[in-house]
Design a protein around this motif. Sequence first.
Motif, PDB file in Angstrom:
ATOM      1  N   ASN A  61       0.817  -1.200   0.000  1.00 10.56           N
ATOM      2  CA  ASN A  61       0.000   0.000   0.000  1.00 10.56           C
ATOM      3  C   ASN A  61       0.862   1.266   0.000  1.00 10.56           C
ATOM      4  OD1 ASN A  61      -3.201  -0.382   0.808  1.00 10.56           O
ATOM      5  ND2 ASN A  61      -1.945  -2.144   1.407  1.00 10.56           N
ATOM      6  N   HIS A  92       2.283  -5.104  -7.663  1.00  4.93           N
ATOM      7  CA  HIS A  92       1.135  -4.201  -7.651  1.00  4.93           C
ATOM      8  C   HIS A  92       1.222  -3.247  -6.467  1.00  4.93           C
ATOM      9  CE1 HIS A  92      -0.937  -6.768  -4.567  1.00  4.93           C
ATOM     10  NE2 HIS A  92      -1.627  -5.663  -4.308  1.00  4.93           N
ATOM     11  N   ARG A  94      -1.417  -0.801  -3.995  1.00  5.86           N
ATOM     12  CA  ARG A  94      -2.764  -0.350  -3.609  1.00  5.86           C
ATOM     13  C   ARG A  94      -2.663   1.110  -3.213  1.00  5.86           C
ATOM     14  NH1 ARG A  94      -5.876  -0.685   1.440  1.00  5.86           N
ATOM     15  NH2 ARG A  94      -8.114  -0.873   1.026  1.00  5.86           N
ATOM     16  N   VAL A 128      -4.480  -0.740  -7.546  1.00  4.79           N
ATOM     17  CA  VAL A 128      -5.814  -0.833  -6.949  1.00  4.79           C
ATOM     18  C   VAL A 128      -6.157   0.521  -6.351  1.00  4.79           C
ATOM     19  CG1 VAL A 128      -7.275  -1.983  -5.247  1.00  4.79           C
ATOM     20  CG2 VAL A 128      -5.446  -3.270  -6.397  1.00  4.79           C
ATOM     21  N   ASN A 130      -9.566   2.887  -4.668  1.00  4.17           N
ATOM     22  CA  ASN A 130     -10.829   2.612  -3.987  1.00  4.17           C
ATOM     23  C   ASN A 130     -11.512   3.899  -3.550  1.00  4.17           C
ATOM     24  OD1 ASN A 130      -9.331   3.525  -1.813  1.00  4.17           O
ATOM     25  ND2 ASN A 130      -9.376   1.618  -0.664  1.00  4.17           N
ATOM     26  N   GLU A 172     -11.636  -1.130  -6.155  1.00  2.00           N
ATOM     27  CA  GLU A 172     -12.152  -1.687  -4.899  1.00  2.00           C
ATOM     28  C   GLU A 172     -13.287  -0.774  -4.448  1.00  2.00           C
ATOM     29  OE1 GLU A 172     -10.644  -1.332  -0.401  1.00  2.00           O
ATOM     30  OE2 GLU A 172      -9.176  -2.284  -1.732  1.00  2.00           O
ATOM     31  N   ASN A 175     -13.636   0.631   0.837  1.00  4.55           N
ATOM     32  CA  ASN A 175     -12.709   0.150   1.857  1.00  4.55           C
ATOM     33  C   ASN A 175     -13.415  -0.023   3.201  1.00  4.55           C
ATOM     34  OD1 ASN A 175      -9.914  -0.037   3.244  1.00  4.55           O
ATOM     35  ND2 ASN A 175     -10.863   1.708   4.276  1.00  4.55           N
ATOM     36  N   THR A 257     -12.268  -8.677  -1.288  1.00  5.27           N
ATOM     37  CA  THR A 257     -11.054  -8.271  -0.592  1.00  5.27           C
ATOM     38  C   THR A 257     -11.309  -8.256   0.912  1.00  5.27           C
ATOM     39  OG1 THR A 257      -9.381  -6.533  -0.333  1.00  5.27           O
ATOM     40  CG2 THR A 257     -11.623  -5.825  -0.897  1.00  5.27           C
ATOM     41  N   TYR A 305      -8.458 -11.220  -2.555  1.00  2.00           N
ATOM     42  CA  TYR A 305      -7.370 -10.262  -2.459  1.00  2.00           C
ATOM     43  C   TYR A 305      -7.274  -9.796  -1.012  1.00  2.00           C
ATOM     44  CZ  TYR A 305      -4.985  -5.724  -3.079  1.00  2.00           C
ATOM     45  OH  TYR A 305      -4.131  -4.651  -2.987  1.00  2.00           O
ATOM     46  N   GLY A 307      -6.166  -7.122   0.924  1.00  2.00           N
ATOM     47  CA  GLY A 307      -5.758  -5.752   0.609  1.00  2.00           C
ATOM     48  C   GLY A 307      -4.958  -5.058   1.687  1.00  2.00           C
TER      49      GLY A 307
END
Length: 371
Positions: A61, A92, A94, A128, A130, A172, A175, A257, A305, A307
């Motif tokens: 993240n 990846h 987030r 990703v 959100n 996403e 959250n 997720t 996933y 997250g």
Amino acid sequence: MRWSLFLAICVRVFADEGQCDTSLLMQQKKDIVPSHLDKLKAKVEAASCNDLIEAMGRGINIGNTYDMKQDDRNPKTVKEHVDWIKSQGFTHVRLPVTWGDSFDPNSELTSQVTEVVDHAIGLGLYVVINTHHEAWLKEHYDGSKYFNDRFWSLWHNIAMHFQSRDRHLVFEILNEPEKAFGSWPGSGNWGKPFDQWRMQLTRQINAVGYDAVRKVSHDRMVFVSPNAMASIGTVKAIYPSKWNLPGGGNDECVGVTVHTYDPWNFAGDTGKNSFYGSVEKMKLGLYDTWKDLRAWQFNSGIKLYVGEFGIGRRDCCKSERNTDLVREYYKFAMNHFRANGWSAAAWDDPGWFAIYHAKWQGIHSKLLSHY
């Protein structure tokens, strides 16, 4: 890379564009024009939805940046962060974002997020994004048309703004649904997560966001969350099977997720290493903690996933957390999730869960280490 292979790729990818100067290939590697390498990375095709979890792989993240103003939002600074993520070997990132109750395509936030998203995709990373700390929704949602219309419009406009990006960009929907969607005891005067009305609201808001995205893109990967802050303890009740997902089980581009800071007395920002005391006990304990999640995902076949996961380190106790036990947690957790076929992203922020801003602890290397 062997020069013959590079030549073949260069000719195949760039010949029609008149950008493949084969004389460059006779020079040393350091003399190759960087823009050609950038074009090669940009040509990487995104995975299909069925293969996307595997393609996303190990991630991290960039937390408390565009979701809250704890870190520098300057795109130049954040792109340097993204460059580091790519250079370490993560596949990846987030990027949590708190948009508020409407989407402004001309806002500074939108401009900053877009620049960072495009930079990361250009490096071949999956991204990703959100809707994150949306207090306007989480504290007031009642299932009414008023809130549904606002949330639908928010996601429809986000999807329209990013419509041209390929499947390297993942959405996403919300959250950590909590509060009006159901929270654990001790989190305030909110409904309980297994209350039927709270579970219905959680499914409903996810369906609203999903529908808005699908009006724009039929093959964008979309993740939805269970309530009680995306809890591994409620996921089976919210989505017992793929038929309960938005799309009714007929959309291969939708998954779930979850977040896990479990058990909180160990992993939470107030947790203690002494909860387990040893690496062996920790591994056995965590394996047991995640057993129901493993069983649910195996039986449902839903794409999963993770997250967020990690270990908190409050200012008072950072020295205690700078241990091999904590570093082994990150290695074990990531490898456990990947061994089960799930993609995962460790939570990272500038504060209690710092990884990027605490490189000296070596947590990032543990997330990428294999057994």
